[in-house]
Design a protein around this motif. Sequence first.
Motif, mmCIF file in Angstrom:
data_model
loop_
_atom_site.group_PDB
_atom_site.id
_atom_site.type_symbol
_atom_site.label_atom_id
_atom_site.label_comp_id
_atom_site.label_asym_id
_atom_site.label_seq_id
_atom_site.Cartn_x
_atom_site.Cartn_y
_atom_site.Cartn_z
ATOM 1 N N LYS A 15 0.796 -1.228 0.000
ATOM 2 C CA LYS A 15 0.000 0.000 0.000
ATOM 3 C C LYS A 15 0.829 1.279 0.000
ATOM 4 O O LYS A 15 0.289 2.375 0.013
ATOM 5 N N LYS B 74 2.762 4.092 -1.765
ATOM 6 C CA LYS B 74 2.726 4.673 -3.109
ATOM 7 C C LYS B 74 4.130 5.087 -3.523
ATOM 8 O O LYS B 74 4.881 5.658 -2.744
ATOM 9 N N SER B 75 4.460 4.778 -4.756
ATOM 10 C CA SER B 75 5.765 5.149 -5.294
ATOM 11 C C SER B 75 5.565 5.755 -6.678
ATOM 12 O O SER B 75 4.441 6.091 -7.055
ATOM 13 N N TYR B 76 6.602 5.858 -7.455
ATOM 14 C CA TYR B 76 6.473 6.390 -8.814
ATOM 15 C C TYR B 76 7.276 5.538 -9.789
ATOM 16 O O TYR B 76 8.082 4.726 -9.380
#
Length: 276
Positions: free
Chosen positions: A272, A274-276
């Motif tokens: 869960k 969030k990354s890019y």
Amino acid sequence: MKKSTLIPFVAFLILLGCKSQIVQQKHESSRIEKTDIPIREYTIQAVLWQQQAAEYRALSYQAFNLAQMQLHTILDRKSDYKKPIAIVTDIDETVLDNSPYSGKQIELDETYSTSRWTEWVKEKKANAIPGALDFFNYAKSKDVVVFYISNRSTNQKEETIENLQRIGFPYADQAHVLLKDSTSEKKPRRLLVQKEYDIVLLIGDNLSDFSAIFENRSTIERNRSVDSLKAFFGKKFIVLPNPTYGDWETKGVLEGKYNWTNFQKDSIRHQKIKSY
């Protein structure tokens, strides 16, 4: 194959087999270590932040400074209210700092247990959240009543009152400390207060301290509800920071399920992010 070449070939096969076995053992060892994650390891940074970060103190002072500003405004139009006015506040991580209990969980590598929590409550050693004592004593000086609505168990009422009194919190008595009895939902206790008072401020570290709309909701639902009520935050709802525990984790990240294994919880937390 000649005997002279057979012997080195067999030795090579044996060596290859040994190497393969070592690699497999290392992989198995790594897999076991991966599943054997300390239960409270993930909370260390959050507890350190609450106990050590000046930013945490600053946010707490900011919350109570804002509460006092709002109370000034409310008192200026006190005649608008039909009943006496009151403030409703949570206790844990709102007026009392329980981070030493979280520290004990990390030290002993154990999850929440009623017995350990009861042990901490009986110590009556929780200190005040920065800014809390000054604000609530200010409220009392203006004849504003304070109710403490907490999900501590009713069988911990005496110790809770004594802890609050030791520090000097006003209205720390049987009539104004409303703990959990048959349900953890706080709405019935807020309604009880509303029979005789107009609640002008609600203060807490968990969104369920403010409205039943946040009870047993997913992360998406909680965020949508916050957006729909954005005008209330900083005015009627005053939020204290708590990165260590709360509905944001149990009802949100962990989806309201309490039977996940420690390894599953760790996997869910990673999934869960969030990354890019």
